[in-house]
Design a protein around this motif. Sequence first.
Motif, PDB file in Angstrom:
ATOM      1  N   TYR A   8      11.597  -0.661  -9.724  1.00 41.92           N
ATOM      2  CA  TYR A   8      10.460   0.227 -10.018  1.00 41.92           C
ATOM      3  C   TYR A   8       9.160  -0.586 -10.052  1.00 41.92           C
ATOM      4  O   TYR A   8       8.151  -0.180  -9.475  1.00 41.92           O
ATOM      5  N   ALA A   9       9.230  -1.788 -10.679  1.00 42.58           N
ATOM      6  CA  ALA A   9       8.033  -2.628 -10.786  1.00 42.58           C
ATOM      7  C   ALA A   9       7.552  -3.057  -9.404  1.00 42.58           C
ATOM      8  O   ALA A   9       6.352  -3.136  -9.147  1.00 42.58           O
ATOM      9  N   LEU A  10       8.511  -3.299  -8.512  1.00 39.35           N
ATOM     10  CA  LEU A  10       8.134  -3.682  -7.143  1.00 39.35           C
ATOM     11  C   LEU A  10       7.349  -2.566  -6.465  1.00 39.35           C
ATOM     12  O   LEU A  10       6.314  -2.792  -5.841  1.00 39.35           O
ATOM     13  N   VAL A  11       7.877  -1.351  -6.580  1.00 47.76           N
ATOM     14  CA  VAL A  11       7.209  -0.212  -5.945  1.00 47.76           C
ATOM     15  C   VAL A  11       5.848   0.015  -6.587  1.00 47.76           C
ATOM     16  O   VAL A  11       4.855   0.283  -5.900  1.00 47.76           O
ATOM     17  N   LEU A  12       5.826  -0.140  -7.913  1.00 46.91           N
ATOM     18  CA  LEU A  12       4.552   0.016  -8.633  1.00 46.91           C
ATOM     19  C   LEU A  12       3.539  -1.010  -8.125  1.00 46.91           C
ATOM     20  O   LEU A  12       2.379  -0.680  -7.852  1.00 46.91           O
ATOM     21  N   ALA A  13       4.011  -2.246  -7.958  1.00 44.74           N
ATOM     22  CA  ALA A  13       3.116  -3.300  -7.476  1.00 44.74           C
ATOM     23  C   ALA A  13       2.581  -2.937  -6.096  1.00 44.74           C
ATOM     24  O   ALA A  13       1.412  -3.189  -5.781  1.00 44.74           O
ATOM     25  N   LEU A  14       3.432  -2.328  -5.273  1.00 45.41           N
ATOM     26  CA  LEU A  14       2.998  -1.923  -3.931  1.00 45.41           C
ATOM     27  C   LEU A  14       1.852  -0.918  -4.030  1.00 45.41           C
ATOM     28  O   LEU A  14       0.830  -1.033  -3.338  1.00 45.41           O
ATOM     29  N   VAL A  15       2.033   0.075  -4.919  1.00 48.16           N
ATOM     30  CA  VAL A  15       0.999   1.103  -5.064  1.00 48.16           C
ATOM     31  C   VAL A  15      -0.298   0.492  -5.592  1.00 48.16           C
ATOM     32  O   VAL A  15      -1.389   0.755  -5.076  1.00 48.16           O
ATOM     33  N   VAL A  16      -0.148  -0.400  -6.590  1.00 46.04           N
ATOM     34  CA  VAL A  16      -1.334  -1.053  -7.151  1.00 46.04           C
ATOM     35  C   VAL A  16      -2.025  -1.886  -6.079  1.00 46.04           C
ATOM     36  O   VAL A  16      -3.257  -1.902  -5.968  1.00 46.04           O
ATOM     37  N   ALA A  17      -1.225  -2.570  -5.259  1.00 44.91           N
ATOM     38  CA  ALA A  17      -1.801  -3.409  -4.213  1.00 44.91           C
ATOM     39  C   ALA A  17      -2.592  -2.547  -3.228  1.00 44.91           C
ATOM     40  O   ALA A  17      -3.636  -2.965  -2.729  1.00 44.91           O
ATOM     41  N   LEU A  18      -2.071  -1.343  -2.951  1.00 41.28           N
ATOM     42  CA  LEU A  18      -2.804  -0.424  -2.063  1.00 41.28           C
ATOM     43  C   LEU A  18      -4.180  -0.117  -2.644  1.00 41.28           C
ATOM     44  O   LEU A  18      -5.186  -0.168  -1.943  1.00 41.28           O
ATOM     45  N   VAL A  19      -4.184   0.192  -3.944  1.00 41.73           N
ATOM     46  CA  VAL A  19      -5.455   0.480  -4.616  1.00 41.73           C
ATOM     47  C   VAL A  19      -6.368  -0.740  -4.533  1.00 41.73           C
ATOM     48  O   VAL A  19      -7.549  -0.642  -4.190  1.00 41.73           O
ATOM     49  N   GLN A  20      -5.755  -1.924  -4.821  1.00 44.37           N
ATOM     50  CA  GLN A  20      -6.539  -3.157  -4.839  1.00 44.37           C
ATOM     51  C   GLN A  20      -7.150  -3.463  -3.477  1.00 44.37           C
ATOM     52  O   GLN A  20      -8.212  -4.078  -3.391  1.00 44.37           O
ATOM     53  N   MET A 131      -4.395  -6.673   0.346  1.00 41.02           N
ATOM     54  CA  MET A 131      -3.815  -6.270   1.634  1.00 41.02           C
ATOM     55  C   MET A 131      -2.608  -7.127   1.986  1.00 41.02           C
ATOM     56  O   MET A 131      -1.588  -6.629   2.468  1.00 41.02           O
ATOM     57  N   ILE A 132      -2.728  -8.443   1.735  1.00 40.99           N
ATOM     58  CA  ILE A 132      -1.586  -9.319   2.012  1.00 40.99           C
ATOM     59  C   ILE A 132      -0.406  -8.873   1.144  1.00 40.99           C
ATOM     60  O   ILE A 132       0.737  -8.797   1.592  1.00 40.99           O
ATOM     61  N   GLY A 133      -0.726  -8.540  -0.112  1.00 36.44           N
ATOM     62  CA  GLY A 133       0.313  -8.057  -1.020  1.00 36.44           C
ATOM     63  C   GLY A 133       0.968  -6.790  -0.499  1.00 36.44           C
ATOM     64  O   GLY A 133       2.189  -6.650  -0.525  1.00 36.44           O
ATOM     65  N   VAL A 134       0.146  -5.855  -0.015  1.00 38.12           N
ATOM     66  CA  VAL A 134       0.704  -4.601   0.524  1.00 38.12           C
ATOM     67  C   VAL A 134       1.706  -4.918   1.620  1.00 38.12           C
ATOM     68  O   VAL A 134       2.826  -4.405   1.639  1.00 38.12           O
ATOM     69  N   GLY A 135       1.302  -5.802   2.540  1.00 37.68           N
ATOM     70  CA  GLY A 135       2.179  -6.140   3.660  1.00 37.68           C
ATOM     71  C   GLY A 135       3.528  -6.636   3.181  1.00 37.68           C
ATOM     72  O   GLY A 135       4.574  -6.133   3.585  1.00 37.68           O
ATOM     73  N   PHE A 136       3.498  -7.630   2.277  1.00 34.55           N
ATOM     74  CA  PHE A 136       4.760  -8.231   1.869  1.00 34.55           C
ATOM     75  C   PHE A 136       5.581  -7.312   0.979  1.00 34.55           C
ATOM     76  O   PHE A 136       6.808  -7.281   1.083  1.00 34.55           O
ATOM     77  N   LEU A 137       4.905  -6.559   0.104  1.00 31.34           N
ATOM     78  CA  LEU A 137       5.662  -5.662  -0.774  1.00 31.34           C
ATOM     79  C   LEU A 137       6.303  -4.542   0.038  1.00 31.34           C
ATOM     80  O   LEU A 137       7.449  -4.147  -0.201  1.00 31.34           O
ATOM     81  N   TRP A 138       5.576  -4.068   1.015  1.00 32.82           N
ATOM     82  CA  TRP A 138       6.113  -3.019   1.873  1.00 32.82           C
ATOM     83  C   TRP A 138       7.343  -3.543   2.615  1.00 32.82           C
ATOM     84  O   TRP A 138       8.380  -2.885   2.707  1.00 32.82           O
ATOM     85  N   PHE A 139       7.195  -4.759   3.126  1.00 37.59           N
ATOM     86  CA  PHE A 139       8.300  -5.414   3.825  1.00 37.59           C
ATOM     87  C   PHE A 139       9.538  -5.469   2.932  1.00 37.59           C
ATOM     88  O   PHE A 139      10.654  -5.129   3.342  1.00 37.59           O
ATOM     89  N   MET A 140       9.313  -5.836   1.661  1.00 36.69           N
ATOM     90  CA  MET A 140      10.453  -5.947   0.745  1.00 36.69           C
ATOM     91  C   MET A 140      11.062  -4.609   0.439  1.00 36.69           C
ATOM     92  O   MET A 140      12.280  -4.427   0.478  1.00 36.69           O
ATOM     93  N   VAL A 141      10.195  -3.669   0.103  1.00 34.75           N
ATOM     94  CA  VAL A 141      10.713  -2.358  -0.292  1.00 34.75           C
ATOM     95  C   VAL A 141      11.432  -1.714   0.888  1.00 34.75           C
ATOM     96  O   VAL A 141      12.457  -1.056   0.730  1.00 34.75           O
ATOM     97  N   ALA A 142      10.919  -1.940   2.111  1.00 37.37           N
ATOM     98  CA  ALA A 142      11.502  -1.276   3.275  1.00 37.37           C
ATOM     99  C   ALA A 142      12.752  -1.978   3.790  1.00 37.37           C
ATOM    100  O   ALA A 142      13.717  -1.321   4.179  1.00 37.37           O
ATOM    101  N   THR A 143      12.746  -3.318   3.821  1.00 38.60           N
ATOM    102  CA  THR A 143      13.883  -3.976   4.490  1.00 38.60           C
ATOM    103  C   THR A 143      14.675  -4.921   3.597  1.00 38.60           C
ATOM    104  O   THR A 143      15.788  -5.269   3.943  1.00 38.60           O
ATOM    105  N   SER A 144      14.111  -5.376   2.507  1.00 39.44           N
ATOM    106  CA  SER A 144      14.789  -6.454   1.781  1.00 39.44           C
ATOM    107  C   SER A 144      14.771  -6.213   0.277  1.00 39.44           C
ATOM    108  O   SER A 144      14.232  -7.019  -0.483  1.00 39.44           O
ATOM    109  N   ASN A 145      15.371  -5.137  -0.156  1.00 34.97           N
ATOM    110  CA  ASN A 145      15.381  -4.847  -1.586  1.00 34.97           C
ATOM    111  C   ASN A 145      16.298  -5.818  -2.322  1.00 34.97           C
ATOM    112  O   ASN A 145      17.501  -5.859  -2.075  1.00 34.97           O
ATOM    113  N   PRO A 146      15.771  -6.627  -3.222  1.00 36.07           N
ATOM    114  CA  PRO A 146      16.621  -7.590  -3.920  1.00 36.07           C
ATOM    115  C   PRO A 146      17.492  -6.945  -5.004  1.00 36.07           C
ATOM    116  O   PRO A 146      18.361  -7.607  -5.556  1.00 36.07           O
TER     117      PRO A 146
END
Lengths: 666, 186
Positions: A8-20, A131-146
């Motif tokens: 959940y925190a990962l997805v939240l970070a993604l959303v926050v990164a979008l805002v940022q 933006m860099i954060g969005v890229g990497f978080l999206w990558f994780m959420v989409a393909t590499s969920n730990p």
Amino acid sequence: MIPELGHYALVLALVVALVQSVIPLWGAARRDPAMMEVGRTAAYCQFVALALAFGALTYAHVVSDFSVLNVVENSHTDKPMLYKVAGVWGNHEGSLVLWVFILALFGAMVAAFGRNLPASLRARVLAVQGMIGVGFLWFMVATSNPFTRVDPAPLNGHDLNPLLQDPGLAFHPPFLYLGYVGFSLCFSFAAGALLEGRVDAAWARWVRPWALIAWSSLTLGIAMGSWWSYYTLGWGGWWFWDPVENASLMPWLAGTALLHSAIVVEKRDTLKSWTILLAIVTFTLSLMGTFLVRSGVLTSVHAFASDPARGVFILALLVVATGGGLLLYALRAPILKAGGLFAPISREGGLVLNNLLLSTACATVFLGTLYPLFMDAVGGGKISIGPPFFNATFVPLMVPVVAVMAMGPLLSWKRADLAGVLGRLKIAALVGVVAALAALWLAGTKPVLAVLALGLAGWAVMGAVVDVADRIRLFRMPLGDSLSRARHLPRGAWGTAIAHAGLGVAVAGMVGTSAWTTEAIQVLHIGQAVDVAGYSFRLDSVAEAPGPNYTARRAVLTVTHQGDFVATLAPEQRFYPVTRMTTTGAAIHTNFFSDLYAVVGEPAPDGTGYNTRFYRHPLVPWIWVGSILMMTGGLASLSDRRLRVGVPLKRAAPRAAATVPPAPAE
Amino acid sequence: MRRLMFLIPLVLFLGLAGWFAVRLKQIDRGDTPDHLPSVMIDKPVPAFDLPPLVEGQPGVAAKDLGPSAGESGKVRLVNFWASWCAPCRSEHPILMRLAGQGVDIRGIDYKDKAADGQAILARDGNPYAAVARDESGRTAIDFGVYGVPETYVIDRQGRIRYRQVGPITPQDLQNRILPLINELSK
């Protein structure tokens, strides 16, 4: 529950990164302070969210929660705690969590310590970071969920690759990532400055601490990796020109160039668009390292389990980040005004030469790394480019770097007196000659080039000493006054001298071990001895020894020199039953000038003796001593009052303490 | 004109990225960088005659591969494996599936203790039509094996047509091995 919170925190970070990445940029365009301020708040939130995610994954590893796939694949209950923690980043998904966590850490640090930045620049930097954060978080959420769960949970895990269960390697990735990700800030600052349309001395002062943190961490990370290969791969090799090693060396070279060109921007207000380009390129090379390691494009012993689908995603990230950065550069860099002019022989001239040589060296490594790929793509067949290529191209480029490095800090800005500088370096030249003669006397004439290279290393180290001695007027005024000058010498100047001396020391180590290693490979029976470079290695015993998650076969050797006891060495072979892998633990005795290195391997086919390999590696510890000196130099520079993170700069006040005579600071 | 110079880095980078994309596409089709070609491709299998892993059962020999008296031959796989080899275990379910689809796989247990090899097959299942031991590793050398697992596709004439280094992945199976078997079986 905790893994779900982490997810959940990962997805939240993604959303926050979008805002940022959107609001502060918009705010900067509209000059709206409230919207720009969102950048800082978002950066803090992103940091907290990712700290939670990282904590959750660490927790799952520490308590061996085998309902989490990532833990099953990389852990085991018998694994020592250190490696349970290190296992968090010892795999693709976990290392990405660490990556974005460090990214968010840097973002939060800009938010916290960047009070002296103009609000619009800070907002833009944080937006690009977002933006860099969005890229990497999206990558994780989409393909590499730990945090993927497995049901039913297995009773135990598959264990971490035994080669990674090593103290040197446990902390190698975090430092590398601090380096790679640190350069993301230089990129963000470059993009921010291009958006602002302004690059000036103040900008260079703001970028430098981040470049220094990144560079120092990367230096340490690379040194740790090389130290690890030295003592685990079983013959004392410390650099293999493997694609993954090159992937870390390239940002290091570009980052080194960046550190130096930023000085020119700061002091002389010129080389601006070049410095901006270097900042973009350095981060691109860091990203490309990520791409090469994880996409399966190259073969390497270090590569993560690769997956072309992930490769496509990282490539897309790379294209957006670098392509965007370079597009911005193409549009905005032409408006940057060039500053002061300078003569070819000057401090600026020396730094330009440094940049030319380092970028050429970086391009050489780049070509050597990608050429096999290129040949394969055009149907030229499978080829591999090994050390001969790099030795023939990279090493000659480094020779002038080291040679000129001693002179650089002594040159004055704008126009320098080369003859005068060389005159002041007489002692360094003398030390170089003495070092070469000492090598000649200790090791004989062969190989001539190595003797000369050792002389060069002596010149570089002494050059750094001369630089400091010159600045504090050592022996030219009473010692007490000199010491007081030394105390007040800007830390940046100390940093330069320490780092330059460190490179000289490291070069001596590299030359020494490459040119004068002695080896002996033989079958030994218990009680037998063999001579290596005047040292006698006697095999006393070989016995089984249990370990926490492995069994070891440990040999005991006694080393003597002309009958005098030198050391007891206990090399071992470890067998890890879970992964069914064997690792080699070399035993090393060092006296700072050389290492005695022993490996005892499999029993010989006749069943009575053991395959043994003994080496004497002259000067090899200096490689790491030198690397640590370089890192120390970087940190000393970082602590310079002028750049110290968080210290408000009173730009009106003259630099640092006014008691210091205006010696050049770098 | 000066402005155009600032475009050079972008153009160079896009060229590089485009080429990376092409490479990824090729890898997706199975042309990975660790795909090693073999000098043995299109050559008859080397002469060998190995003893069975399990006493009393058939071994594997060159004469079993390719046409024999009375029949025109069949496409077969030769799989080098060992009980001590972890990647072989990960490949094992795929071999079982292939065997279930009627593919004739001949196993060669490489540098292994007979008891260990037998125990693993008894535990995990035996996908092989016949399985032999290569204790000295001599036959593996003749095939050009780098390390286990390695798998060779042998056509109906007894020639080596494909070499798989490392475990067969589902992608390898879909993209290369199954299509090749179908084509060669025509």
